[in-house]
Design a protein around this motif. Structure first.
Motif, PDB file in Angstrom:
ATOM      1  N   THR A 162       0.852  -1.186   0.000  1.00  0.00           N
ATOM      2  CA  THR A 162       0.000   0.000   0.000  1.00  0.00           C
ATOM      3  C   THR A 162       0.886   1.233   0.000  1.00  0.00           C
ATOM      4  O   THR A 162       1.738   1.378   0.885  1.00  0.00           O
ATOM      5  N   THR A 163       0.698   2.103  -0.988  1.00  0.00           N
ATOM      6  CA  THR A 163       1.427   3.374  -1.006  1.00  0.00           C
ATOM      7  C   THR A 163       0.593   4.395  -0.252  1.00  0.00           C
ATOM      8  O   THR A 163      -0.479   4.793  -0.696  1.00  0.00           O
ATOM      9  N   VAL A 164       1.084   4.804   0.893  1.00  0.00           N
ATOM     10  CA  VAL A 164       0.321   5.631   1.822  1.00  0.00           C
ATOM     11  C   VAL A 164       0.187   7.076   1.339  1.00  0.00           C
ATOM     12  O   VAL A 164      -0.838   7.722   1.555  1.00  0.00           O
ATOM     13  N   MET A 165       1.231   7.614   0.700  1.00  0.00           N
ATOM     14  CA  MET A 165       1.319   9.035   0.345  1.00  0.00           C
ATOM     15  C   MET A 165       1.291   9.876   1.630  1.00  0.00           C
ATOM     16  O   MET A 165       0.358  10.611   1.931  1.00  0.00           O
ATOM     17  N   ASN A 166       2.359   9.745   2.383  1.00  0.00           N
ATOM     18  CA  ASN A 166       2.473  10.370   3.697  1.00  0.00           C
ATOM     19  C   ASN A 166       2.216  11.870   3.629  1.00  0.00           C
ATOM     20  O   ASN A 166       2.749  12.573   2.769  1.00  0.00           O
ATOM     21  N   SER A 167       1.388  12.378   4.551  1.00  0.00           N
ATOM     22  CA  SER A 167       1.031  13.784   4.527  1.00  0.00           C
ATOM     23  C   SER A 167       0.666  14.273   5.919  1.00  0.00           C
ATOM     24  O   SER A 167       0.776  13.535   6.903  1.00  0.00           O
ATOM     25  N   VAL A 168       0.256  15.521   5.988  1.00  0.00           N
ATOM     26  CA  VAL A 168      -0.196  16.145   7.237  1.00  0.00           C
ATOM     27  C   VAL A 168      -1.504  16.871   6.961  1.00  0.00           C
ATOM     28  O   VAL A 168      -1.876  17.109   5.803  1.00  0.00           O
ATOM     29  N   PRO A 213       1.854  30.169  -7.968  1.00  0.00           N
ATOM     30  CA  PRO A 213       0.477  30.402  -7.513  1.00  0.00           C
ATOM     31  C   PRO A 213      -0.106  29.145  -6.898  1.00  0.00           C
ATOM     32  O   PRO A 213       0.050  28.049  -7.430  1.00  0.00           O
ATOM     33  N   ASN A 214      -0.766  29.302  -5.759  1.00  0.00           N
ATOM     34  CA  ASN A 214      -1.312  28.138  -5.061  1.00  0.00           C
ATOM     35  C   ASN A 214      -2.325  27.378  -5.915  1.00  0.00           C
ATOM     36  O   ASN A 214      -2.407  26.150  -5.875  1.00  0.00           O
ATOM     37  N   GLU A 215      -3.091  28.133  -6.700  1.00  0.00           N
ATOM     38  CA  GLU A 215      -4.110  27.487  -7.525  1.00  0.00           C
ATOM     39  C   GLU A 215      -3.481  26.618  -8.619  1.00  0.00           C
ATOM     40  O   GLU A 215      -4.076  25.671  -9.106  1.00  0.00           O
ATOM     41  N   GLY A 216      -2.236  26.970  -8.992  1.00  0.00           N
ATOM     42  CA  GLY A 216      -1.593  26.235 -10.075  1.00  0.00           C
ATOM     43  C   GLY A 216      -0.464  25.344  -9.607  1.00  0.00           C
ATOM     44  O   GLY A 216       0.298  24.830 -10.425  1.00  0.00           O
ATOM     45  N   CYS A 217      -0.339  25.168  -8.295  1.00  0.00           N
ATOM     46  CA  CYS A 217       0.767  24.355  -7.785  1.00  0.00           C
ATOM     47  C   CYS A 217       0.509  22.882  -8.058  1.00  0.00           C
ATOM     48  O   CYS A 217      -0.633  22.460  -8.246  1.00  0.00           O
ATOM     49  N   PRO A 218       1.548  22.071  -8.091  1.00  0.00           N
ATOM     50  CA  PRO A 218       1.367  20.634  -8.307  1.00  0.00           C
ATOM     51  C   PRO A 218       0.453  20.025  -7.245  1.00  0.00           C
ATOM     52  O   PRO A 218       0.409  20.486  -6.098  1.00  0.00           O
ATOM     53  N   ILE A 219      -0.294  19.015  -7.643  1.00  0.00           N
ATOM     54  CA  ILE A 219      -1.172  18.339  -6.685  1.00  0.00           C
ATOM     55  C   ILE A 219      -0.317  17.667  -5.625  1.00  0.00           C
ATOM     56  O   ILE A 219       0.657  16.977  -5.927  1.00  0.00           O
ATOM     57  N   TYR A 220      -0.656  17.886  -4.380  1.00  0.00           N
ATOM     58  CA  TYR A 220       0.087  17.266  -3.279  1.00  0.00           C
ATOM     59  C   TYR A 220      -0.845  16.333  -2.512  1.00  0.00           C
ATOM     60  O   TYR A 220      -2.069  16.510  -2.521  1.00  0.00           O
ATOM     61  N   PRO A 221      -0.310  15.327  -1.861  1.00  0.00           N
ATOM     62  CA  PRO A 221      -1.161  14.393  -1.122  1.00  0.00           C
ATOM     63  C   PRO A 221      -1.777  15.058   0.106  1.00  0.00           C
ATOM     64  O   PRO A 221      -1.086  15.718   0.875  1.00  0.00           O
ATOM     65  N   THR A 222      -3.065  14.902   0.261  1.00  0.00           N
ATOM     66  CA  THR A 222      -3.769  15.464   1.415  1.00  0.00           C
ATOM     67  C   THR A 222      -3.908  14.412   2.507  1.00  0.00           C
ATOM     68  O   THR A 222      -3.688  13.216   2.280  1.00  0.00           O
ATOM     69  N   LEU A 223      -4.307  14.869   3.681  1.00  0.00           N
ATOM     70  CA  LEU A 223      -4.543  13.933   4.779  1.00  0.00           C
ATOM     71  C   LEU A 223      -5.679  12.972   4.424  1.00  0.00           C
ATOM     72  O   LEU A 223      -5.629  11.788   4.756  1.00  0.00           O
ATOM     73  N   ALA A 224      -6.695  13.477   3.736  1.00  0.00           N
ATOM     74  CA  ALA A 224      -7.810  12.614   3.328  1.00  0.00           C
ATOM     75  C   ALA A 224      -7.321  11.501   2.403  1.00  0.00           C
ATOM     76  O   ALA A 224      -7.760  10.344   2.518  1.00  0.00           O
ATOM     77  N   ASN A 225      -6.411  11.834   1.490  1.00  0.00           N
ATOM     78  CA  ASN A 225      -5.812  10.804   0.620  1.00  0.00           C
ATOM     79  C   ASN A 225      -5.110   9.748   1.453  1.00  0.00           C
ATOM     80  O   ASN A 225      -5.263   8.536   1.225  1.00  0.00           O
ATOM     81  N   MET A 226      -4.317  10.206   2.417  1.00  0.00           N
ATOM     82  CA  MET A 226      -3.533   9.285   3.240  1.00  0.00           C
ATOM     83  C   MET A 226      -4.436   8.350   4.044  1.00  0.00           C
ATOM     84  O   MET A 226      -4.183   7.141   4.135  1.00  0.00           O
ATOM     85  N   VAL A 227      -5.500   8.919   4.626  1.00  0.00           N
ATOM     86  CA  VAL A 227      -6.435   8.110   5.420  1.00  0.00           C
ATOM     87  C   VAL A 227      -7.100   7.054   4.542  1.00  0.00           C
ATOM     88  O   VAL A 227      -7.219   5.881   4.928  1.00  0.00           O
ATOM     89  N   GLN A 228      -7.526   7.447   3.339  1.00  0.00           N
ATOM     90  CA  GLN A 228      -8.178   6.497   2.443  1.00  0.00           C
ATOM     91  C   GLN A 228      -7.212   5.391   2.021  1.00  0.00           C
ATOM     92  O   GLN A 228      -7.566   4.201   1.998  1.00  0.00           O
ATOM     93  N   ASN A 229      -5.982   5.768   1.694  1.00  0.00           N
ATOM     94  CA  ASN A 229      -4.988   4.771   1.295  1.00  0.00           C
ATOM     95  C   ASN A 229      -4.709   3.799   2.438  1.00  0.00           C
ATOM     96  O   ASN A 229      -4.620   2.578   2.226  1.00  0.00           O
ATOM     97  N   PHE A 230      -4.558   4.336   3.646  1.00  0.00           N
ATOM     98  CA  PHE A 230      -4.252   3.482   4.791  1.00  0.00           C
ATOM     99  C   PHE A 230      -5.423   2.549   5.105  1.00  0.00           C
ATOM    100  O   PHE A 230      -5.226   1.366   5.421  1.00  0.00           O
ATOM    101  N   THR A 231      -6.634   3.082   5.017  1.00  0.00           N
ATOM    102  CA  THR A 231      -7.822   2.264   5.279  1.00  0.00           C
ATOM    103  C   THR A 231      -7.911   1.112   4.286  1.00  0.00           C
ATOM    104  O   THR A 231      -8.210  -0.035   4.663  1.00  0.00           O
ATOM    105  N   THR A 232      -7.641   1.404   3.028  1.00  0.00           N
ATOM    106  CA  THR A 232      -7.648   0.350   2.001  1.00  0.00           C
ATOM    107  C   THR A 232      -6.604  -0.716   2.321  1.00  0.00           C
ATOM    108  O   THR A 232      -6.873  -1.923   2.204  1.00  0.00           O
ATOM    109  N   GLY A 233      -5.419  -0.284   2.739  1.00  0.00           N
ATOM    110  CA  GLY A 233      -4.369  -1.232   3.096  1.00  0.00           C
ATOM    111  C   GLY A 233      -4.738  -2.098   4.280  1.00  0.00           C
ATOM    112  O   GLY A 233      -4.450  -3.307   4.300  1.00  0.00           O
ATOM    113  N   ILE A 234      -5.385  -1.502   5.274  1.00  0.00           N
ATOM    114  CA  ILE A 234      -5.803  -2.276   6.453  1.00  0.00           C
ATOM    115  C   ILE A 234      -6.867  -3.304   6.067  1.00  0.00           C
ATOM    116  O   ILE A 234      -6.845  -4.460   6.532  1.00  0.00           O
TER     117      ILE A 234
END
Length: 368
Positions: A164-170, A342-363
């Motif tokens: 499972t790739t967690v995509m560690n974030s805060v 610009p924040n609106e045009g910055c690269p997509i970064y992993p969010t906490l919601a992404n991390m929680v979903q990834n971890f839940t899937t792994g569990i």
């Protein structure tokens, strides 16, 4: 209701939102979460970021420190011996990880391992690599911080369906709110409080310890004081090496803000040209993307997995790992050589919601 235990060395404050959200998500699937954690070791205690919560079970941690290595003798096993699943550190020196994979109840309890997977922050060691491969081969699920760790696991012979790739974030919600709610009045008050100039400012956000190469940063500041004394460093963080910055503070080159909240981080980002991290780039990568600030670093080889979120030449600028080269990069940056994005045009970064979903899937995969 099934139950799982996640074992942590200690729980820093930035992990509280993750575990709170993960616990709530798992509860909807009738899985109860407990986090078994000790207190921070002496080397990390001065970060002043240890936290507590009702779902944390305090466990002892017995370790032997020698020759730059720590052998973790265990102490967490009583917290998970009756659990349906346990997630332990993927660390070749953690005895409890072996105990979970070799214990009497191994077939009735699922075991996951969570970690960098690849040797990011230390030089690769044959023994560690072999030990961690042995652990991964026997675990039910591997939780890798980032895609680089997952690719390393596959290259080591681990089946991809076990990873499972967690995509560690805060949690960045409050930082985003703080950034969007900045006013001219708040910025003016902030500048006045810390006597911050109108230009040529850079920021440092994070722990002040050896992994961040604070001594190297101090040497760079000494050179900058000679080459361009107009440059001011704002420091948000605590650690056992903060005293090394005393000379820069005394001459007014460095402003110590202590442990900073999200509003202070937003203000630092607003008045700065870039974030300086000559040592280990970690989760500050996520915050830098939200703030729209590039990170200035060096080609030192031991950055954390989250450095993978950055792109050289836009969100990351790297110098040679020398004092003159890094000083030159900073001078170039404050004089317009690097750009905020610009924040609106910055690269997509992993969010906490992404991390929680990834971890839940792994569990879920681990327990199935």
């Amino acid at each position: 209701m099934r139950n799982i235990v996640i074992v942590q060395q200690y729980v820093p404050s930035y992990r509280i939102p993750f575990f709170e959200a993960l616990s709530a998500t798992l509860e909807m699937q009738e899985i109860e979460l407990t986090v078994a954690a000790s207190t921070p070791p002496r080397s990390l205690s001065k970060r002043s970021d240890s936290a507590d919560a009702k779902w944390i079970t305090r466990v002892p941690e017995y370790r032997i420190d020698a020759v730059g290595k720590s052998l973790i003798l265990g102490g967490s096993h009583k917290s998970w011996k009756k659990s349906d699943g346990v997630i332990l550190p993927l660390q070749g020196t953690c005895i409890d990880s072996y105990r979970a994979l070799m214990g009497a109840n191994r077939h009735s309890r699922r075991v996951g391992l969570w970690g960098h997977v690849k040797s990011y922050v230390n030089a690769p060691n044959r023994i560690d690599i072999a030990a961690e491969r042995w652990l991964m081969e026997r675990a039910d699920q591997i939780f890798a911080y980032t895609p680089g760790g997952a690719r390393f696991a596959v290259a080591s012979g681990i089946k991809s369906n076990k990873i499972t790739t967690v995509m560690n974030s805060v949690n960045t919600d409050s930082l985003e709110i703080a950034r969007k709610s900045l006013t001219d009045s708040k910025v003016k008050d902030f500048r006045g409080k810390y006597d911050i100039p109108n230009e040529h400012n850079i920021s440092y956000i994070g722990a002040l310890d050896e992994s961040k190469r604070i001594k190297f940063l101090c040497n760079v500041l000494d050179k900058l004081w000679i080459e361009d004394p107009s440059i001011t460093l704002l420091v948000g963080g605590r650690g056992d090496q903060e005293h090394l910055l005393n000379d820069a503070v005394k001459r007014g080159q460095c402003k110590m803000l202590g442990y900073v909240d999200d509003e202070a981080k937003a203000l630092m980002g607003h008045v700065s040209a870039a974030i300086v991290i000559p040592g280990r780039i970690g989760l500050v990568a996520v915050e830098s993307l939200l703030l729209g600030l590039p990170i200035l670093s060096t080609n030192w080889p031991y950055h954390a997995p989250e450095s993978e979120y950055l792109t050289e030449g836009s969100t990351l600028y790297t110098s040679e790992n020398t004092i003159p080269a890094y000083a030159h990069l900073i001078m170039k940056s404050v004089n317009g050589g690097t750009k905020k994005f610009p924040n609106e045009g910055c690269p997509i970064y992993p969010t906490l919601a992404n991390m929680v979903q990834n971890f839940t899937t792994g569990i879920s995969k681990m327990l199935s």
